[in-house]
Each structure stands twice: as C-alpha cells, then as structure tokens.
Design an enzyme around this catalytic site. Sequence first.
Site, PDB file in Angstrom:
ATOM      1  N   ASN A 183       0.757  -1.099   0.088  1.00 30.70           N
ATOM      2  CA  ASN A 183       0.079   0.021  -0.050  1.00 30.70           C
ATOM      3  C   ASN A 183       0.862   1.128  -0.032  1.00 30.70           C
ATOM      4  OD1 ASN A 183      -1.922  -2.126   2.220  1.00 30.70           O
ATOM      5  ND2 ASN A 183      -2.466  -1.589   0.172  1.00 30.70           N
ATOM      6  N   VAL A 186       1.683   7.066   0.685  1.00 29.02           N
ATOM      7  CA  VAL A 186       1.099   6.024   1.686  1.00 29.02           C
ATOM      8  C   VAL A 186      -0.385   6.279   0.809  1.00 29.02           C
ATOM      9  CG1 VAL A 186       0.104   5.395   3.633  1.00 29.02           C
ATOM     10  CG2 VAL A 186       2.202   6.535   3.473  1.00 29.02           C
ATOM     11  N   CYS A 187      -0.911   4.930   0.499  1.00 26.41           N
ATOM     12  CA  CYS A 187      -2.114   4.947   0.059  1.00 26.41           C
ATOM     13  C   CYS A 187      -3.248   4.148   0.919  1.00 26.41           C
ATOM     14  CB  CYS A 187      -2.105   4.045  -1.517  1.00 26.41           C
ATOM     15  SG  CYS A 187      -3.675   3.835  -2.363  1.00 26.41           S
ATOM     16  N   ILE A 188      -3.857   4.907   1.825  1.00 23.20           N
ATOM     17  CA  ILE A 188      -4.923   4.302   2.472  1.00 23.20           C
ATOM     18  C   ILE A 188      -6.179   5.030   2.742  1.00 23.20           C
ATOM     19  CG2 ILE A 188      -3.483   2.843   4.310  1.00 23.20           C
ATOM     20  CD1 ILE A 188      -3.546   5.255   6.345  1.00 23.20           C
TER      21      ILE A 188
END
Lengths: 169, 396
Positions: A81, A88-90
Amino acid sequence: MAGSALRRLMAEYKQLTLNPPEGIIAGPTSEENYFEWEALITGPEGTCFEGGVFPAKLIFPSDYPLSPPKMSFTCDMFHPNIYSDGRVCISILHAPGDDPMGYESSNERWSPVQSVEKILLSVISMLAEPNDESGANVDAAKMWRDDREGFNKVAETLVRKTLGIPTSK
Amino acid sequence: MSPNIEVEHLVQKSRFPKAVYETLGIIAYFPFGVILAVLRVFIAVNALLLTVMLSNYPNIRRPLLKVMSGVLGLIVVEKENSSTKNSRVLVSNYLSLFDHIALHLATGSYTPTNLFSVPVALYFGLISTLTNDNNTTERTILKQFLASDNNNSLLLFPEGATTNGKCALLRFSNVPALISENLQPVALRITRPSFANINLSVLGSKHYTEILWFFFVPFTKFEYKLLEAIQRSEDESNETFMSRVEIAISQELNISTSNITKNDKNDYKKKYFLELAENARKRNNHHVTLDNFEEDPEILRMAAQVTDVLPYVPQNVIVANLRRTRCVDITITNILDGTIKFTPLPPQASKEPKTTPKKTEPNNFGVGSFMDRKTKLIDEARQRYIKKHGLHHLVQ
C-alpha cells in the site's frame, strides 16, 4: 482559513505531545511551518516490520481539516500500500468521492473528525495487515501474496536500515 | 530674586498636610466635612441661579453673593493698611481657582477668561476673551473693556499659573503692562483652619476636585491687601514696569520672585506624572517577577509542557494563565483561541531554549523537544532490536 488550520494543527500537536500513542512521534518539522510534519512510526510487534522506526512526512493543505494531509515515507519502503516513492495509499487519507482505486468504504475515509493520530494509527495497522488488493506497489502485493518469506526478508532489511544496523549477510 | 528656587518648592503635590496633628484633625473632621460639602453643593446651585438672575442689579447682587459665598466657605477679608482702589487694573498673585471670585466680591473687578462666552462670563465676574474674529486679540478686548465708561476694573493674574504662595512668585507676563500705564498690585493670602488644612491647588488636580475640597473645608479665608498703585515712568520698558509690580507683591507677601514661568511649571507637572506612572509600572513588574520566583513547581512543570507545544509564547504569559486555569489543556486552548493577548517571542529566541541542556533534558512525561524524542525513540527501538535478535556482534 489557514488560521483555523493552524489552530487545529497546534491543538493536535499538543495532544500528540502530551499523550503520545505507543511508538508514534509526530510534530512540525520547524516552528515556522506547522503545515509540514515529520512522524516516526514504530513497526508493530509480531509483524515483519517489527522493531523498525520508519520516518514519514505529512503535508497539510491550507484548508485542513476539510481536506486530508498527504503522507509519504521518507525511508525506503516495500509494502503493497505504499508507492515506490514513499506515498501512502490508505482510505483515511482520501476524501470521500476521491477514490483512485474504487474499493474503499466511505466510513474509513477522511473527514474533519479524523486526526493525525488516527492517520498514524491506521498506518500502523496497514503495516501489520497490508491490503493486497491495492495496487500501490504491485510487486510488493504480489510478493506478499505469493512469497511471504521473501517479503519478510525484504522487510527485515528495511527495518535494520532504519535502525542503522547492518544486515547479517 | 533667589536663584536656587525650584519648581518643586512652588507647587503642592499632596492634598493633605504632612504634620501629624493636622492629619488627625482632618480625620476627626472628615464626616462633618462630607456633610458640609453635600449641603454646599445644593447651596452653590442656588447661588449660581441668583448670580444669573440678579446680573442686572449689581448693587443688590454683590452683598447678597458675599453672604452666599460666606455660606459656601469663601470668606474675604481686607487687610488693614490696605490702600483704596485707585487704578482700573489690579494685578494679583495667583493661588487658586477661587481667587478671582474672592476679589470680584471684594473689589468688583473682572477677570479675563477664555472658558465662557460673553454673557455667561459676565455673570461670574469674568470677561470673555473668546471671539469669532481672528484679528481681535485678548489685549484689544481688554483695552476695549477699559475704554468703555462703565468704570469697571480689571483683575489680572500675570503669573498665569497657581503657586502655593509659600516660596516665590512665578515670573510675571507683560500683558498688564501692555494694557495699562497704571497698575495696582494686590497681595493675596489664603488660609484654611488648621484642623482642616487641605492644600489648595494641588499639582494636576481637576477643577471639580478643587471645588469639592473647597466645600469640604469649613471655610477658606482670602486676605487681600491693595498696595499703592504703580505708575509707569517715562520710557520705562514693559519688563521693568512689571518687575516693579512683581517686587511690590513679593515684598508684601514676604516671599521672593523667581525666573520660573508657567511653562516651567507645566513641564514639571508632566515630568512628575510621567515619573509616577513609571514608578507604578516598575512596582507592578517587580510584583510579577517576585511571583514567578515563588511559583509553585507544579505550575512551572505545566508551563514547560505548554512551552513545548507553543514555544513562541512568553513564559510569564503562560504562567499567569496557568495560575488561573491550573490545566495545561485549557491554557493551550486559551492561547490558541486568542483569548490571551501576548507578543510572540521571535523565532530565534524560541529556538534557543531547545538547545540548552536544561530544556532538552527528557522528563518522565514523554515531553522533551521533538528532536530529542525522535532520537530517543530510534535509540530505544534499536536497543530492543539488537537485544531481541542477539546482534551485538554486528554493531560492536
């Protein structure tokens, strides 16, 4: 606008300073600029990232907390992720409606009631349990799925790198 | 003329006398004085109305007003050996707000004023020097007044400002000499009973306080003495003519003349009040530092926490608020919300304490400088990792 953002950020910094969550430190990089923060996140116990202290950078928009901040790790990361450039990919970092991957449930999205602390805690749980459906780092996702041992090895080198300990080999 | 007279000697700084028995007298008299003052305020209103109503009948008005003034505590006494009034311009020393009233009642003379306009001024024994015409000066108005054949006389206070009358006269202005060739000096002395010896004309006091204190004391005795009129000799300059008048008054009062002018008195007044304000400020500052010094350690600990979050806020502001709130969170919120006003410290100054050993010392609350906490977190994680994986050989 920036005034209320600044006030909110100061209050959050206060909270994080007085009641820091376990293994997390975050604060403005400099006193002059409250819109750029530095954070240290300790890899959660019982995971492949255990023991590592990962530095990250948070950039806040001037209309914070209406818009979410952007977060990226400043160290080398290998995680399904996390993009290879550290972003950051959340879901908590995405505003509702802004869904690049199309599978994030909206109750996990950014809203003004969220906070830096919640973002950092989400990132910790993301380190513990990668979401291998996200394609932020396809190689990492594939490795996580198919070659867990190899993934753990890579993670260990990253952990040691953040601590300044040479790898055993 | 004595050279070593300072403005300080010519003014009264305190309303109350210094002598102990006089102070005791005032304390004993105080309740009576207050009642008297209240009563006299009402009588004064009546007197004012009478003054205005009877302005067309000067022959009835003056004796009546004399009685009224006596009730208000204004007693005018002519000293023995006083000359008769034989000039149309009287020149007197200046002691209080009420001098012209006393002398108006006694001699029927008028005093120039720039406070009231024409008809109002005349009721109170004053001549208005206010004009709409820029060309007419005070002097021409007064000359016109003397030129008219109503036979009224003029009373001038060439000192221009009051003195305590104990030491010296202020330097006289030349105005009387410019108006008339024949001046009659008047020596004025004011006394109050020793059990209520409230000082007249205190430095910087307002007119209404002068009036209230005037009503408070049982009476104020104005003793005047008309001196021989002085005629200007041929080719005599204004200055020497005035100084002769000045010397005549000062000799009669047994005080000296001086070179101090009303401007000097004004400057002194400003300086005096500046000093007072400065002293008050210093006392307050002293108070604050003392407080800080005795601050309880709990507050200082909390102040340190606030400083960590908001390094640009001065310590004394934080401490002052913490003393009220006793809570770090409320104080921070107060500061962030702008409820507290302060001047932010310059960023350099706020950074400095971070590098001093005292501040960076980590404490048990997890609150040190950001840099320190970062280093500490990494170090601890590193030690734990090395210990857990037995990697001592790698780092040694």
